[in-house]
Design an enzyme around this catalytic site. Structure first.
Site, PDB file in Angstrom:
ATOM      1  N   ARG A 188      77.787  24.021 -36.128  1.00 40.91           N
ATOM      2  CA  ARG A 188      76.856  23.025 -36.664  1.00 40.91           C
ATOM      3  C   ARG A 188      76.918  21.742 -35.839  1.00 40.91           C
ATOM      4  O   ARG A 188      75.894  21.094 -35.615  1.00 40.91           O
ATOM      5  CB  ARG A 188      77.161  22.731 -38.133  1.00 40.91           C
ATOM      6  N   CYS A 245      80.581  13.679 -41.393  1.00 41.49           N
ATOM      7  CA  CYS A 245      80.404  15.130 -41.505  1.00 41.49           C
ATOM      8  C   CYS A 245      78.933  15.384 -41.763  1.00 41.49           C
ATOM      9  O   CYS A 245      78.079  14.761 -41.134  1.00 41.49           O
ATOM     10  CB  CYS A 245      81.296  15.699 -42.610  1.00 41.49           C
TER      11      CYS A 245
END
Length: 288
Positions: A188, A245
């Site tokens: 990701r 994040c």
């Protein structure tokens, strides 16, 4: 255990077993699933640590997603301080309460509650190392009974945390003084296999430290000296580091790991990638 020496980072299942009946301890079940918002509550209802209360990530540990100007603040913005205090009081938390947070995901969600309590100056909060699996392995049973609402009196004190916003990150791109560390999985981070946010990639210049790299094979945190060595290879000054994040949740896992390592002072970017990528004018990068 004397409250003069509270648990402030991690607590073992054995130590929780010894203290779980202490009336001045509050245990919070933070289990959750990002792709199934009902999964955490279902797991709690099926069986939780006795006397534990359920902390819902979306409702209790997050705030409104839209800012006053209509901009998107990310998938899990921080709750307003007054709302957080009201929730903590409803759970029976006082100024001198020892709080223990746990989940079944290696501390992925419990660390968010740990950070939130520290953000209002409450230091007596720890994550159950190894979560509910460690509790059961240590001989702890589960219950389906839910504790009655309580009336705590916790108040806000000077924060033990720091945070930055999207503007701070943008300024840092042109005048780099902070090290940005992204806690998402490496794919990701590279902009591959993005299934949660509408855009793949990462903040330019960010480094990648997958939060699961803080854990040993048994789901417990690595020892402090090992975390110190690993994070030391990423950041030179903790006070000049920012953890982010996807939505400000697993970044708290890295912040907890830093605290265990004795590396204090890093900040959280609560909006994280989900907020950052919502504005196409912000620079974005892909690849390693």
């Amino acid at each position: 255990m004397s409250q003069a020496h509270p648990y402030q980072t991690l607590i073992s299942a054995a130590n929780l077993l010894q203290n779980a009946q202490n009336p001045n301890w509050v245990i919070l079940d933070c289990r959750h699933d990002l792709v199934d918002a009902a999964a955490g509550r279902a797991a709690y209802d099926a069986g939780h640590i006795p006397e534990a209360r359920f902390a819902n990530l979306d409702r209790d540990l997050s705030g409104a997603k839209q800012a006053a100007d209509g901009s998107f603040k990310g998938r899990h913005p921080l709750p307003e301080k007054d709302a957080l205090l009201a929730t903590l009081r409803r759970w029976g938390i006082n100024d001198d309460t020892q709080v223990v947070a746990y989940d079944a995901q290696g501390g992925m969600y419990a660390a968010r509650l740990w950070w939130l309590l520290r953000s209002i100056g409450h230091s007596s909060v720890a994550v159950l190392d190894g979560g509910v699996a460690a509790w059961q392995a240590a001989g702890g049973g589960l219950s389906t009974a839910e504790p009655a609402p309580a009336a705590g009196n916790i108040g806000a004190k000077p924060p033990l945390t720091a945070s930055v916003n999207a503007h701070d990150i943008l300024v840092n791109l042109t005048n780099p003084r902070r090290t940005i560390v992204d806690a998402r999985a490496p794919d990701r981070f590279r902009g591959e296999n993005e299934t949660i946010d509408p855009v793949g990639g990462h903040i330019p210049g960010a480094k990648n430290r997958f939060f699961k790299d803080n854990l040993q094979a048994d789901g417990r945190f690595k020892p402090g000296h090992q975390l110190h060595e690993e994070f030391g290879a990423l950041i030179s000054e903790p006070q000049a580091a920012v953890m982010q994040c996807g939505s400000g949740v697993t970044a708290c896992h890295n912040l907890l790991a830093l605290e265990i390592a004795g590396l204090h002072g890093a900040a959280l970017y609560p909006g994280s990638w989900s907020e950052w990528c919502s504005d196409a004018t912000r620079p974005m990068a892909k690849g390693a």
